[in-house]
Design a protein around this motif. Sequence first.
Motif, short mmCIF file in Angstrom:
data_model
loop_
_atom_site.label_atom_id
_atom_site.label_comp_id
_atom_site.label_asym_id
_atom_site.label_seq_id
_atom_site.Cartn_x
_atom_site.Cartn_y
_atom_site.Cartn_z
N VAL A 148 0.86 -1.19 0.00
CA VAL A 148 0.00 0.00 0.00
C VAL A 148 0.89 1.24 0.00
N ASP A 149 0.77 2.05 -1.04
CA ASP A 149 1.62 3.24 -1.18
C ASP A 149 1.35 4.28 -0.10
N ILE A 150 0.08 4.42 0.29
CA ILE A 150 -0.26 5.42 1.32
C ILE A 150 0.41 5.08 2.64
N VAL A 151 0.42 3.80 2.97
CA VAL A 151 1.06 3.37 4.22
C VAL A 151 2.57 3.59 4.14
N LYS A 152 3.15 3.27 3.00
CA LYS A 152 4.59 3.48 2.83
C LYS A 152 4.95 4.96 2.98
N ASP A 153 4.12 5.83 2.39
CA ASP A 153 4.37 7.27 2.49
C ASP A 153 4.23 7.75 3.93
N ALA A 154 3.27 7.19 4.67
CA ALA A 154 3.06 7.60 6.06
C ALA A 154 4.25 7.23 6.94
N TYR A 155 4.87 6.09 6.68
CA TYR A 155 6.02 5.66 7.48
C TYR A 155 7.31 6.36 7.04
#
Length: 440
Positions: free
Chosen positions: A124-131
């Motif tokens: 999930v790109d959104i999760v990767k960006d959040a971390y």
Amino acid sequence: MDSGRRADTATARAQAAQPSGPQQRYVNWKNTKDTFHKHGVCKTRAEARLKCDDFMNQRTSVSRKLVEVSIEEEKRYEIRLTSSLDVARFLISQGEPFHGDDESSTSLNKGTFREMIDWYKDKVDIVKDAYDKGSKNCQMVSLDIQKDLAKACAEEVTTVIMDEIRGRKFSVLIDESRDVSIKEQITVILRFVNDKGQVVERFLGLQHVQSCTTIVLKEALVSMLSSHNLSISILRGQGYDGVSNMRGEFNGVQKLIRDENPYAFYVHCFAHQLQLVIVTVLTSSVDIADFFNYVPLIVSNVGASCMRKDALLAKHHDVLLEKIEKGEIMTRRGLNQESSLVRPGDTRWGSHLKTLLRILVMWEAIIDVLEIMKKDSIKPINNGGALGLIGKMENFDFVFILHLMIELLSMIDILSRALQRKDQDIVEAMHLITDVKDSL
């Protein structure tokens, strides 16, 4: 209003900058309300006024600067928290451990929790960006966070259980056990009838105890129930494994609880009583006790190595093919599956039945493997007693007891499984016991 306030502030600063003369003391305290505003302005008062104005201006305060974060960072934090919670819930539902021995960034295996977080980030790109773009000191993956998430989930589950009970009458099932750190603890399970009229059991928790005395165990039970707003007054049943300190007629835990609530009837677990009866009866006969001493020896010798296990399975496969060709056994889905010998357990006599059935089915293969052991050993002392085991298995008494025990344990196993059903009531259980006694 703001312009007037700025003017007052400017005046105060100008007055504070002037050299101060002798301070004028205020002495007319009786008429404070009428005369305090006429009190002369000094340097100390002007400085205090400036400090008050600075304090009232919250936009320049340090605390506001520290807590001021962007909307994007708040969203990233929410995504990280939600992702960690999702992973924690999944691991809890599967009964998997969270952390590993080494959770550093260079570790090849950081533990199940962090590895699943990394997998989540890759998917999930959104999760990767959040971390990746979020605050590095608030990643929501530390050991303390993992423990807090697990604790929060446990509290939520307990809350659901308490809502399900909602003041209903209930029974308790208690057992003692030790964890890996050799700490004595009791397991508490609640048993009650839900809205659908079904008897359900819910795990309440573990309680560490310093000792296994009746007073300590009783206080531990009362403490756990009280922590969940459950009262002994609505307790209607107690179920223990029959240990003297639990079931004691005069000083046991069940007696102490019944002294406070006479309606909390004690029932010794029927399945456990059945196990005790089996052990007592079977060990009272010398021949049967000797038979069960040889059964583990046969299992351990035949399955002592991978080569022997492979030889056993190969021999058993050949025997099955031969019997199928001769029409001695039937072929159907689920029949004649590949199997191996299992060592009987010390407490569960259902495992003894399983072992005896395997020995009976794999009889020819076991004899062949023991013959191989006897021939391959260089010295008689190195054959693991294969010759003696072959002689014992070919003895009439051994074969007779084998068939007798399979017959008896099969009947008892059916009763044991029936007694352990969650929806089993005590009246039906008594009828089942009577039927088995008549059959024996």
